[in-house]
Design a protein around this motif. Sequence first.
Motif, PDB file in Angstrom:
ATOM      1  N   VAL A  54      82.860  50.419  47.228  1.00  0.00           N
ATOM      2  CA  VAL A  54      84.149  50.686  46.577  1.00  0.00           C
ATOM      3  C   VAL A  54      85.177  50.992  47.662  1.00  0.00           C
ATOM      4  O   VAL A  54      84.866  51.656  48.657  1.00  0.00           O
ATOM      5  CB  VAL A  54      84.013  51.880  45.593  1.00  0.00           C
ATOM      6  N   THR A  55      86.399  50.483  47.472  1.00  0.00           N
ATOM      7  CA  THR A  55      87.441  50.713  48.478  1.00  0.00           C
ATOM      8  C   THR A  55      88.626  51.472  47.883  1.00  0.00           C
ATOM      9  O   THR A  55      88.747  51.580  46.661  1.00  0.00           O
ATOM     10  CB  THR A  55      87.969  49.379  49.053  1.00  0.00           C
ATOM     11  N   ASP A  56      89.489  51.930  48.783  1.00  0.00           N
ATOM     12  CA  ASP A  56      90.686  52.657  48.322  1.00  0.00           C
ATOM     13  C   ASP A  56      91.708  51.734  47.690  1.00  0.00           C
ATOM     14  O   ASP A  56      92.743  52.179  47.204  1.00  0.00           O
ATOM     15  CB  ASP A  56      91.311  53.456  49.488  1.00  0.00           C
ATOM     16  N   ARG A  57      91.453  50.438  47.691  1.00  0.00           N
ATOM     17  CA  ARG A  57      92.334  49.464  47.035  1.00  0.00           C
ATOM     18  C   ARG A  57      91.835  49.095  45.653  1.00  0.00           C
ATOM     19  O   ARG A  57      92.327  48.157  45.033  1.00  0.00           O
ATOM     20  CB  ARG A  57      92.364  48.178  47.855  1.00  0.00           C
ATOM     21  N   GLY A  58      90.725  49.727  45.252  1.00  0.00           N
ATOM     22  CA  GLY A  58      90.179  49.445  43.931  1.00  0.00           C
ATOM     23  C   GLY A  58      89.161  48.314  43.919  1.00  0.00           C
ATOM     24  O   GLY A  58      88.678  47.923  42.856  1.00  0.00           O
ATOM     25  N   ASP A  59      88.796  47.765  45.088  1.00  0.00           N
ATOM     26  CA  ASP A  59      87.732  46.745  45.099  1.00  0.00           C
ATOM     27  C   ASP A  59      86.417  47.417  44.730  1.00  0.00           C
ATOM     28  O   ASP A  59      86.175  48.567  45.088  1.00  0.00           O
ATOM     29  CB  ASP A  59      87.548  46.149  46.504  1.00  0.00           C
ATOM     30  N   ARG A  60      85.579  46.675  44.050  1.00  0.00           N
ATOM     31  CA  ARG A  60      84.240  47.148  43.724  1.00  0.00           C
ATOM     32  C   ARG A  60      83.345  45.919  43.812  1.00  0.00           C
ATOM     33  O   ARG A  60      83.394  45.051  42.936  1.00  0.00           O
ATOM     34  CB  ARG A  60      84.250  47.734  42.306  1.00  0.00           C
ATOM     35  N   VAL A  61      82.611  45.805  44.893  1.00  0.00           N
ATOM     36  CA  VAL A  61      81.815  44.586  45.086  1.00  0.00           C
ATOM     37  C   VAL A  61      80.369  44.976  45.337  1.00  0.00           C
ATOM     38  O   VAL A  61      80.073  46.117  45.716  1.00  0.00           O
ATOM     39  CB  VAL A  61      82.323  43.750  46.289  1.00  0.00           C
ATOM     40  N   SER A  62      79.484  44.025  45.104  1.00  0.00           N
ATOM     41  CA  SER A  62      78.082  44.318  45.405  1.00  0.00           C
ATOM     42  C   SER A  62      77.615  43.422  46.546  1.00  0.00           C
ATOM     43  O   SER A  62      78.153  42.329  46.769  1.00  0.00           O
ATOM     44  CB  SER A  62      77.200  44.138  44.170  1.00  0.00           C
ATOM     45  N   ALA A  63      76.644  43.936  47.259  1.00  0.00           N
ATOM     46  CA  ALA A  63      76.113  43.194  48.408  1.00  0.00           C
ATOM     47  C   ALA A  63      74.662  43.589  48.612  1.00  0.00           C
ATOM     48  O   ALA A  63      74.293  44.758  48.419  1.00  0.00           O
ATOM     49  CB  ALA A  63      76.910  43.518  49.663  1.00  0.00           C
TER      50      ALA A  63
END
Length: 548
Positions: A132-141
């Motif tokens: 999760v990032t401070d820009r609102g990204d939420r990705v999985s890896a």
Amino acid sequence: MPDNVQIGDQLGGAFDAVIVGAGFAGLYMLHRLRGLGLSARIYEAGSGVGGTWFWNRYPGARCDVESLEYSYSFSEELEQDWQWTERYASQPEILRYLNHVAERFDLKRDIQLETRVTSATFDETANCWTIVTDRGDRVSAKFCVMATGCLSTAKVPDFKGIETFRGKTYHTGHWPHEGVDFTGQRVGVIGTGSSAIQSIPNIARQASHLFVFQRTPNFSLPARNGPLSPEVAQDWRVNRVEYRDRARAAPFALLIEQSEKLAADVSPEDREREYEERWRRGGFAMLGAFADIIVNQEANDTAAEFVRSKIRGMVDDPAVAEKLLPRDYPIATKRICVDTGYFETFNRDDITLIDARATPIEEITPTGLRTSEADYQLDSIVFATGFDAMTGALCNIEIRGRAGVTLKRKWSEGPRTYLGIMVAGFPNLFTITGPGSPSVLSNMVMAIEQHVDWIAGCLGYLRERQFATVEATVDAENEWVAHVNEVAGATLFPLANSWYVGANIPGKPRVFMPYIGGFAVYRQKCDEVAARGYEGFALCSGAQAASH
Ligand code: FAD
Ligand code: NAP
């Protein structure tokens, strides 16, 4: 991501790997992952690539490992094409180099700038990380690679009254891109580490008066910087493979000539001659003069005294020279500095050295700074106060491994890793130049390449054998931590209050964080571990990992 998805399969919104940080480490990691056919994204907090060399733009910033060595070795074409202009490249030149690398290998399309990763959570059911990032990204890896840097979390001490100061403040590690003009100003520099030692001569040339607040004097060696001669550059082009191999086989991954002799093996006159010759060559050469400088107090004293005598010779006022002499720790046990004209700068009329140990800084005032002895009127204050080193950037991210345990909690009594690359309880999470690896005790670019290559090799191995996770075992981690401490304990390093032991951060547990066993020994150990099928790591298929 479901556990039957193999590495390399692409799902919408998911990556094979997320890399955090776009410095030397992140850029090369992305390049290697691409080479494996994996999908990857870098998140970088800064508005450009370059890491250290993006952030540290203070006047005089340059590398202290020679440019030819402080550069990537993975691409012969890159090495043949790029021309360094100085023996020690300046920050703008290194930043240009890293941008060139990013463009040359077409890396920028997979780098998201101005984005800070705030959390990374391992999902034990799906065997993947959610980032999760401070820009609102939420990705999985499937994999998360922390390329967050050992010296990337700038630290301004908690001085009383800091918010009341009406002038300008700067930290060397967050220098304004447009530069700073100190002309006509009364400037205070707090700190006398590498960043201060590089910037002070330059700030002194501009300021109307410079006040240097020194808590601990530092050993510094002359850089003897200058243009890189065409002959040296050509010799490197021809013999680069041999030089790189030699560096990889050296204790600090540096091409300094390391003597096997002990300081006591030679007469005082010969010892002096050896130090003198190496002082003349400049840079780190002096530290290779004898094999026991960092393990034997008496040997160390001879080197320390040599440097102290040089400082006395460079500084006109004996009282100022006396204050500049490092005395309460062995030479090289705090990171040695490399300078251009640092000590001579104290011969100027418009510079004052304040002993901030005898007369500590009590508070920052609206108009300057107050020590226990005097008030100083200042227009600007430069914090050359260093970093929350090695663990700071990692612990600032909420990294949750198995059972929701955070890395910060796991490391509450000091960092624990296996080989500085992985942490038990945090599957598929890699830390490039993490604590427990040689990292900051070596030429960092070589250390970074070694880790990235190892991680790429490991991911290739997992894919070939269809493993879903790799994770350090608790036993291997315990043994490695014990070994790291044992080796450090056999040297003089733990004696100094350095950032290597976290002494610059109030409350940080005192643990010697990097591995001092030597780069070559360490590299061999990593290679052996890999050759034995990743000894000390648990490798699991999807189903096994889920029931771990
Ligand atoms: P960095 O270059 O520090 O890059 C890490 C990046 O990660 C940063 O850009 C940071 O913004 C980003 N990041 C961190 N956390 C997050 C997050 N949560 N989300 C998103 N992004 C994040 N070493 C040497 O061997 N020789 C030298 O001469 C030398 N000179 C140095 C000079 C200075 C002024 C400093 C400070 C260090 C120096 N070092 C030197 C050490 C230097 O840090 C390494 O050589 C190398 O540049 C580290 O590269 P890196 O990619 O590992 O980390
Ligand atoms: P540093 O070595 O940690 O130096 C910080 C300085 O600030 C020290 O002198 C420290 O004093 C002082 N300080 C910290 N808190 C203070 C306080 N509360 N009051 C008074 N003084 C205080 O940081 P750095 O100079 O930024 O260097 C960090 C590392 O980055 C280096 O060791 C090196 O690895 C790398 N670096 C390399 C170069 C290069 O030449 N290429 C240049 C810059 C940085 P104490 O010593 O008493 O704690």
